[in-house]
Design a protein around this motif. Structure first.
Motif, PDB file in Angstrom:
ATOM      1  N   PHE A 127      99.602 -27.211  26.965  1.00 23.77           N
ATOM      2  CA  PHE A 127     100.102 -26.227  26.016  1.00 23.77           C
ATOM      3  C   PHE A 127     101.604 -26.368  25.842  1.00 23.77           C
ATOM      4  O   PHE A 127     102.330 -26.597  26.798  1.00 23.77           O
ATOM      5  CB  PHE A 127      99.795 -24.810  26.505  1.00 23.77           C
ATOM      6  N   LEU A 132     102.187 -20.932  24.189  1.00 24.26           N
ATOM      7  CA  LEU A 132     102.108 -19.918  25.240  1.00 24.26           C
ATOM      8  C   LEU A 132     102.724 -18.609  24.753  1.00 24.26           C
ATOM      9  O   LEU A 132     102.226 -17.535  25.066  1.00 24.26           O
ATOM     10  CB  LEU A 132     102.800 -20.413  26.506  1.00 24.26           C
ATOM     11  N   MET A 135     100.260 -16.956  22.678  1.00 26.30           N
ATOM     12  CA  MET A 135      99.247 -16.338  23.542  1.00 26.30           C
ATOM     13  C   MET A 135      99.755 -15.009  24.075  1.00 26.30           C
ATOM     14  O   MET A 135      99.049 -13.996  24.059  1.00 26.30           O
ATOM     15  CB  MET A 135      98.962 -17.287  24.713  1.00 26.30           C
ATOM     16  N   ALA A 136     101.005 -14.997  24.548  1.00 25.65           N
ATOM     17  CA  ALA A 136     101.590 -13.773  25.087  1.00 25.65           C
ATOM     18  C   ALA A 136     101.633 -12.689  24.017  1.00 25.65           C
ATOM     19  O   ALA A 136     101.319 -11.524  24.278  1.00 25.65           O
ATOM     20  CB  ALA A 136     102.990 -14.053  25.625  1.00 25.65           C
ATOM     21  N   LEU A 139      98.133 -11.331  23.402  1.00 24.67           N
ATOM     22  CA  LEU A 139      97.738 -10.446  24.506  1.00 24.67           C
ATOM     23  C   LEU A 139      98.414  -9.101  24.343  1.00 24.67           C
ATOM     24  O   LEU A 139      97.824  -8.047  24.575  1.00 24.67           O
ATOM     25  CB  LEU A 139      98.150 -11.060  25.847  1.00 24.67           C
ATOM     26  N   ARG A 182      87.921 -10.592  23.341  1.00 24.77           N
ATOM     27  CA  ARG A 182      87.753 -11.993  22.940  1.00 24.77           C
ATOM     28  C   ARG A 182      87.577 -12.120  21.441  1.00 24.77           C
ATOM     29  O   ARG A 182      88.031 -13.093  20.834  1.00 24.77           O
ATOM     30  CB  ARG A 182      86.569 -12.605  23.691  1.00 24.77           C
ATOM     31  N   LEU A 185      90.931 -12.008  19.943  1.00 25.48           N
ATOM     32  CA  LEU A 185      91.744 -13.205  20.174  1.00 25.48           C
ATOM     33  C   LEU A 185      91.242 -14.416  19.384  1.00 25.48           C
ATOM     34  O   LEU A 185      91.880 -15.453  19.358  1.00 25.48           O
ATOM     35  CB  LEU A 185      91.763 -13.562  21.665  1.00 25.48           C
ATOM     36  N   GLN A 186      90.072 -14.263  18.745  1.00 24.53           N
ATOM     37  CA  GLN A 186      89.504 -15.422  18.043  1.00 24.53           C
ATOM     38  C   GLN A 186      90.419 -15.954  16.951  1.00 24.53           C
ATOM     39  O   GLN A 186      90.411 -17.138  16.648  1.00 24.53           O
ATOM     40  CB  GLN A 186      88.137 -15.062  17.448  1.00 24.53           C
ATOM     41  N   LEU A 188      93.410 -16.391  17.074  1.00 27.47           N
ATOM     42  CA  LEU A 188      94.454 -17.222  17.672  1.00 27.47           C
ATOM     43  C   LEU A 188      93.994 -18.670  17.680  1.00 27.47           C
ATOM     44  O   LEU A 188      92.913 -18.984  18.148  1.00 27.47           O
ATOM     45  CB  LEU A 188      94.667 -16.745  19.113  1.00 27.47           C
ATOM     46  N   ASN A 189      94.799 -19.535  17.123  1.00 32.59           N
ATOM     47  CA  ASN A 189      94.371 -20.932  17.098  1.00 32.59           C
ATOM     48  C   ASN A 189      95.283 -21.779  17.976  1.00 32.59           C
ATOM     49  O   ASN A 189      96.356 -22.186  17.574  1.00 32.59           O
ATOM     50  CB  ASN A 189      94.375 -21.453  15.664  1.00 32.59           C
ATOM     51  N   LEU A 190      94.815 -21.999  19.185  1.00 30.83           N
ATOM     52  CA  LEU A 190      95.649 -22.722  20.141  1.00 30.83           C
ATOM     53  C   LEU A 190      95.469 -24.231  20.036  1.00 30.83           C
ATOM     54  O   LEU A 190      96.289 -24.995  20.501  1.00 30.83           O
ATOM     55  CB  LEU A 190      95.303 -22.292  21.566  1.00 30.83           C
ATOM     56  N   ALA A 191      94.368 -24.631  19.437  1.00 33.05           N
ATOM     57  CA  ALA A 191      93.967 -26.040  19.563  1.00 33.05           C
ATOM     58  C   ALA A 191      94.681 -26.954  18.596  1.00 33.05           C
ATOM     59  O   ALA A 191      94.610 -28.154  18.719  1.00 33.05           O
ATOM     60  CB  ALA A 191      92.466 -26.156  19.376  1.00 33.05           C
ATOM     61  N   VAL A 196      92.446 -30.040  23.278  1.00 30.85           N
ATOM     62  CA  VAL A 196      92.041 -30.281  24.668  1.00 30.85           C
ATOM     63  C   VAL A 196      90.533 -30.367  24.679  1.00 30.85           C
ATOM     64  O   VAL A 196      89.859 -29.588  24.031  1.00 30.85           O
ATOM     65  CB  VAL A 196      92.499 -29.112  25.567  1.00 30.85           C
TER      66      VAL A 196
END
Lengths: 207, 282
Positions: A127, A132, A135-136, A139, A182, A185-186, A188-191, A196
């Motif tokens: 990440f 991050l 993400m914070a 959250l 969850r 949070l969907q 949120l696009n971390l990828a 990964v």
């Protein structure tokens, strides 16, 4: 457990036939120092408590205040630990109660930490720093109860039953909070930045 | 076509959190193969979980700040540990009764009694490694590996993780609950590195009482037997007479600790009767 005086079989010669079974064992710490066993078990969990506290309040000093209050309370009340569950769950429960009490007291106090201030020690390999922070932020936008539940399960690796015990709610409530968190949070696009591969989580607590 | 109608959101959450037993996990995996939208949901959840751990996990690696470390105050062994403070009147009487001469030595930790046993046992176990090695490589999360670790966790109430030594080129090749030289039990993990060198780890709860004292008494006209086993306390109530209660309790204690049953059926001879007499009085 009350200490009890028991007959120590037919004692070896030179040994007192009466032996008091101390309810607490002492743990050696080197240099002839000892530590009460419960105290040792509590100290062992302190780093994990700091992790959860930091995730709860985000501010380093306030998180450590929380942990300090929790540890002091736990040491004062260590005889109340029934040894019916893991000491970790018991400590997290104390920490959570301290957090709730402090939050009530500071409800009107201004929130000092901005998301950008969150210190990210070392971005993990997969990440980036920005991810991050995102993400914070996500959250942070969750309702408190959902965030607290999600972090217990994901960050602390508690089972749903243990989490229910810490939060003092039925297991069903834990499941529904988790599910709503969850879903939220969907978005949120971390990828996108660095994908990964989906893999089983290898380094997890066994229980 | 869909064989997995019974997979629900709860299973998916359990899958994300790695909490399903192997058959259920395989069922969910098969279900995800057929439902790409759900697979994407699971993938995102897992990524988020990893991000959360990456975000806050390092906090637990930081050294404890001074003000938190100072909450714990190790001290020199007290002649009379904290118990006396709480039970002062009773303890004082008892101590006078059994004499002060035995004080310090008796109350010091018993750890030293177990480490030589374990040192001897782990060296012997390491020498006969062939028996301990079950596979070329086993995954740390498999049921086989978890069993001994779960056993230690249950006995000690301490959470453990199967150690990952891959950065030292050691991989796990065996995992079992084994008997030590004094017939107590220990969890044993065997590792082997790419050069064929071996490493054996034995873990034992530090307060083993292979044969704890069992006490029986009559309470509300019911026969009650109780004993302490490390951090655990057992109490059983039954309609059996005292001798049978004791025998059942001993068997139960061994069985719950996954020890083999007593080798010989115990006889209730004179010594046993005297002993149980004193136990009841205690």
């Amino acid at each position: 457990m009350r200490p009890r005086l028991i007959w120590n079989r037919f004692a070896e010669p030179g040994v007192c036939p009466f032996k008091i079974h101390w309810p607490r064992q002492m743990v050696e710490r080197g240099q002839g120092e000892v530590m009460d066993e419960t105290e040792w078990l509590i100290a062992r969990e302190a780093p994990g408590l700091r992790r959860y506290a930091r995730a709860l309040v985000r501010d380093r000093d306030r998180a450590d205040d929380l942990v300090q209050e929790c540890l002091e309370r736990a040491l004062r009340k260590r005889h109340l630990w029934q040894r019916t569950g893991s000491i970790r769950g018991w400590l997290l429960r104390i920490l959570y109660n301290v957090h709730i009490n402090l939050a009530k007291r500071h409800r009107n106090a201004p929130q000092t930490t901005s998301i950008e201030d969150i210190s990210i020690a070392q971005p993990a390999r997969q990440f980036g720093h920005l991810q991050l922070q995102e993400m914070a932020r996500a959250l942070d936008e969750l309702p408190d109860l959902q965030r607290e539940t999600l972090l217990l399960v994901v960050l602390e690796g508690l089972s749903y039953e243990e989490a229910a015990c810490v939060l003092d709610v039925p297991v069903g409530t834990v499941r529904s909070r988790l599910s709503r968190a969850r879903e939220a949070l969907q978005s949120l696009n971390l990828a996108e930045v660095r994908p990964v591969a989906l893999r089983p989580v290898a380094l997890r607590r066994v229980k | 076509m869909d064989d997995h109608d019974d997979i629900n959101d709860l299973d998916l959450h359990g899958y994300v959190d790695d909490r399903l037993d192997p058959p259920r996990r395989r069922a969910v995996e098969a279900y995800l193969d057929q439902h790409p939208d759900k697979a994407e949901w699971v993938r995102r959840c897992r990524l988020q979980s990893e991000a959360m751990r990456a975000l806050y996990g390092p906090v637990a690696e930081e050294p404890l700040p001074g003000r938190l470390a100072s909450v714990f105050k190790p001290r020199r062994p007290a002649r009379f540990p904290g118990l006396v403070r709480r039970m002062a009147p009773l303890a004082a009487t008892l101590l006078l009764g059994c004499g002060l001469g035995w004080s310090a030595g008796e109350f010091l930790p018993r750890a030293d009694a177990t480490t030589p046993v374990l040192r001897e046992s782990v060296s012997l176990a390491h020498a006969e490694a062939a028996r301990a090695i079950v596979a070329d490589h086993i995954a740390p999360s498999s049921e086989l590996v978890r069993r001994p670790i779960n056993w230690v966790e249950q006995a000690s109430m301490v959470d453990l993780q199967v150690p990952d030594l891959s950065r030292y080129q050691f991989s796990l090749v065996g995992s079992q609950v084994t008997a030590t030289t004094n017939r107590s039990q220990a969890a044993q993990l065997s590792y082997r590195d790419d050069r064929g060198r071996r490493l054996t780890l034995q873990i034992q709860p530090r307060i083993p009482e292979p044969d704890p004292e069992i006490v029986t008494e009559k309470r509300n006209d019911v026969r009650v037997a109780y004993w302490a086993d490390g951090p655990l306390m057992y109490v059983i109530a039954s309609d059996l007479p005292r001798e049978e209660t004791l025998a059942v309790a001993r068997g139960l204690n061994r069985s719950i600790r996954k020890m083999p049953p007593p080798e010989t059926e115990e006889e209730f001879g004179l010594a046993e009767r005297v002993r149980s007499f004193f136990q009841i009085r205690g």
